[in-house]
Design a protein around this motif. Structure first.
Motif, short mmCIF file in Angstrom:
data_model
loop_
_atom_site.label_atom_id
_atom_site.label_comp_id
_atom_site.label_asym_id
_atom_site.label_seq_id
_atom_site.Cartn_x
_atom_site.Cartn_y
_atom_site.Cartn_z
N LEU A 6 0.87 -1.17 0.00
CA LEU A 6 0.00 0.00 0.00
C LEU A 6 0.91 1.22 0.00
CD1 LEU A 6 -2.67 -1.11 2.63
CD2 LEU A 6 -2.88 -1.11 0.14
N LEU A 7 1.18 1.74 -1.19
CA LEU A 7 2.15 2.80 -1.38
C LEU A 7 1.79 4.08 -0.64
CD1 LEU A 7 4.72 3.74 -2.85
CD2 LEU A 7 3.26 4.44 -4.75
N HIS A 8 2.74 4.57 0.15
CA HIS A 8 2.62 5.84 0.87
C HIS A 8 3.85 6.68 0.57
CE1 HIS A 8 -0.12 3.29 3.14
NE2 HIS A 8 -0.70 4.40 3.57
N LEU A 9 3.66 7.98 0.32
CA LEU A 9 4.75 8.91 0.08
C LEU A 9 4.84 9.87 1.25
CD1 LEU A 9 3.91 9.83 -3.63
CD2 LEU A 9 5.41 8.00 -2.81
N TYR A 62 5.45 18.11 7.40
CA TYR A 62 5.58 16.88 6.61
C TYR A 62 4.22 16.21 6.53
CZ TYR A 62 10.55 17.29 6.21
OH TYR A 62 11.80 17.74 5.86
N PHE A 63 4.00 15.52 5.42
CA PHE A 63 2.72 14.89 5.13
C PHE A 63 2.93 13.46 4.66
CE2 PHE A 63 2.34 19.40 4.26
CZ PHE A 63 1.19 19.76 4.92
N ILE A 64 1.96 12.61 4.97
CA ILE A 64 1.91 11.26 4.41
C ILE A 64 0.82 11.27 3.36
CG2 ILE A 64 1.43 8.83 4.84
CD1 ILE A 64 2.38 9.28 7.74
N ILE A 65 1.20 10.92 2.14
CA ILE A 65 0.24 10.82 1.04
C ILE A 65 -0.10 9.35 0.82
CG2 ILE A 65 -0.13 11.24 -1.42
CD1 ILE A 65 1.98 13.51 -1.14
N HIS A 66 -1.36 9.03 0.87
CA HIS A 66 -1.81 7.65 0.68
C HIS A 66 -1.92 7.40 -0.83
CE1 HIS A 66 -2.85 7.11 4.97
NE2 HIS A 66 -3.03 8.42 4.90
N ALA A 67 -0.77 7.21 -1.47
CA ALA A 67 -0.70 7.10 -2.93
C ALA A 67 -1.45 5.88 -3.45
CB ALA A 67 0.75 7.07 -3.40
N ARG A 69 -4.30 4.94 -2.74
CA ARG A 69 -5.68 5.35 -3.01
C ARG A 69 -5.78 6.05 -4.36
NH1 ARG A 69 -7.06 7.90 2.91
NH2 ARG A 69 -7.00 5.94 4.06
N LEU A 70 -4.76 6.77 -4.75
CA LEU A 70 -4.75 7.47 -6.03
C LEU A 70 -4.50 6.52 -7.20
CD1 LEU A 70 -2.53 10.49 -4.94
CD2 LEU A 70 -5.03 10.42 -5.10
N LEU A 71 -3.82 5.42 -6.94
CA LEU A 71 -3.46 4.48 -8.00
C LEU A 71 -4.53 3.44 -8.28
CD1 LEU A 71 0.25 3.86 -6.97
CD2 LEU A 71 -0.59 5.25 -8.87
N ASP A 72 -5.48 3.28 -7.37
CA ASP A 72 -6.52 2.25 -7.52
C ASP A 72 -7.75 2.87 -8.18
OD1 ASP A 72 -8.42 0.27 -7.32
OD2 ASP A 72 -8.08 -0.12 -5.19
N PRO A 73 -8.01 2.55 -9.44
CA PRO A 73 -9.15 3.16 -10.13
C PRO A 73 -10.50 2.77 -9.55
CG PRO A 73 -8.20 1.41 -11.46
CD PRO A 73 -7.30 1.60 -10.26
N ARG A 74 -10.55 1.72 -8.75
CA ARG A 74 -11.81 1.30 -8.12
C ARG A 74 -12.11 2.12 -6.88
NH1 ARG A 74 -9.87 -4.48 -7.09
NH2 ARG A 74 -8.09 -3.15 -6.72
N ASN A 75 -11.11 2.86 -6.39
CA ASN A 75 -11.25 3.65 -5.17
C ASN A 75 -11.60 5.08 -5.54
OD1 ASN A 75 -10.92 5.08 -2.79
ND2 ASN A 75 -9.18 3.85 -2.14
N ASP A 76 -12.69 5.59 -4.99
CA ASP A 76 -13.12 6.95 -5.31
C ASP A 76 -12.45 7.99 -4.42
OD1 ASP A 76 -14.36 6.65 -2.88
OD2 ASP A 76 -16.40 6.88 -3.64
N GLY A 77 -11.48 7.56 -3.59
CA GLY A 77 -10.75 8.50 -2.74
C GLY A 77 -11.38 8.73 -1.39
#
Length: 80
Positions: A6-9, A62-67, A69-77
Protein backbone atom coordinates in the motif's frame (compact mmCIF):
# COMPACT_ATOMS: atom_id res chain seq x y z
CA UNK A 1 0.00 -8.09 8.78
CA UNK A 2 -0.71 -8.30 5.06
CA UNK A 3 2.05 -8.54 2.44
CA UNK A 4 -0.01 -6.29 0.16
CA UNK A 5 1.89 -3.17 -0.86
CA UNK A 6 0.00 0.00 0.00
CA UNK A 7 2.15 2.80 -1.38
CA UNK A 8 2.62 5.84 0.87
CA UNK A 9 4.75 8.91 0.08
CA UNK A 10 6.25 11.21 2.68
CA UNK A 11 7.00 14.81 1.67
CA UNK A 12 7.51 18.07 3.47
CA UNK A 13 8.56 21.66 3.21
CA UNK A 14 7.95 25.17 4.39
CA UNK A 15 4.34 26.30 4.19
CA UNK A 16 3.05 29.77 3.38
CA UNK A 17 0.53 29.70 6.26
CA UNK A 18 0.41 28.16 9.73
CA UNK A 19 -3.35 27.54 9.81
CA UNK A 20 -4.74 24.12 10.73
CA UNK A 21 -5.70 23.38 7.11
CA UNK A 22 -2.56 24.89 5.59
CA UNK A 23 -0.98 22.80 2.86
CA UNK A 24 0.47 25.27 0.35
CA UNK A 25 4.25 25.06 0.04
CA UNK A 26 6.26 28.27 0.03
CA UNK A 27 8.65 26.98 -2.69
CA UNK A 28 7.86 23.76 -4.58
CA UNK A 29 11.46 23.47 -5.74
CA UNK A 30 12.44 23.01 -2.07
CA UNK A 31 9.95 20.24 -1.19
CA UNK A 32 11.70 17.43 0.65
CA UNK A 33 10.81 14.01 -0.76
CA UNK A 34 11.52 11.75 2.20
CA UNK A 35 10.59 8.53 0.41
CA UNK A 36 8.10 5.95 -0.78
CA UNK A 37 6.97 3.25 1.62
CA UNK A 38 5.09 -0.02 1.21
CA UNK A 39 2.88 0.49 4.26
CA UNK A 40 1.55 3.17 6.57
CA UNK A 41 3.61 2.11 9.58
CA UNK A 42 6.94 2.62 7.75
CA UNK A 43 5.71 5.91 6.29
CA UNK A 44 4.66 7.13 9.74
CA UNK A 45 8.09 6.34 11.18
CA UNK A 46 9.76 8.31 8.36
CA UNK A 47 7.27 11.18 8.77
CA UNK A 48 7.91 11.36 12.51
CA UNK A 49 11.68 11.34 12.06
CA UNK A 50 11.57 14.12 9.44
CA UNK A 51 9.17 16.20 11.53
CA UNK A 52 11.36 15.86 14.62
CA UNK A 53 14.45 17.01 12.67
CA UNK A 54 12.65 20.25 11.72
CA UNK A 55 10.79 20.95 14.96
CA UNK A 56 12.48 24.36 15.37
CA UNK A 57 10.95 25.67 12.13
CA UNK A 58 7.25 26.43 12.75
CA UNK A 59 6.54 26.72 9.01
CA UNK A 60 7.95 23.28 8.17
CA UNK A 61 5.40 20.47 7.81
CA UNK A 62 5.58 16.88 6.61
CA UNK A 63 2.72 14.89 5.13
CA UNK A 64 1.91 11.26 4.41
CA UNK A 65 0.24 10.82 1.04
CA UNK A 66 -1.81 7.65 0.68
CA UNK A 67 -0.70 7.10 -2.93
CA UNK A 68 -2.28 3.63 -3.11
CA UNK A 69 -5.68 5.35 -3.01
CA UNK A 70 -4.75 7.47 -6.03
CA UNK A 71 -3.46 4.48 -8.00
CA UNK A 72 -6.52 2.25 -7.52
CA UNK A 73 -9.15 3.16 -10.13
CA UNK A 74 -11.81 1.30 -8.12
CA UNK A 75 -11.25 3.65 -5.17
CA UNK A 76 -13.12 6.95 -5.31
CA UNK A 77 -10.75 8.50 -2.74
CA UNK A 78 -13.19 8.27 0.17
CA UNK A 79 -13.03 5.97 3.14
CA UNK A 80 -16.26 4.05 3.63
Amino acid sequence: MSDEQLLHLVIGGELTDLGPDANQFKDLSQVDFVGAFANYEDARRAWKSAAQRTVDNAHMRYFIIHAHRLLDPRNDGHDH
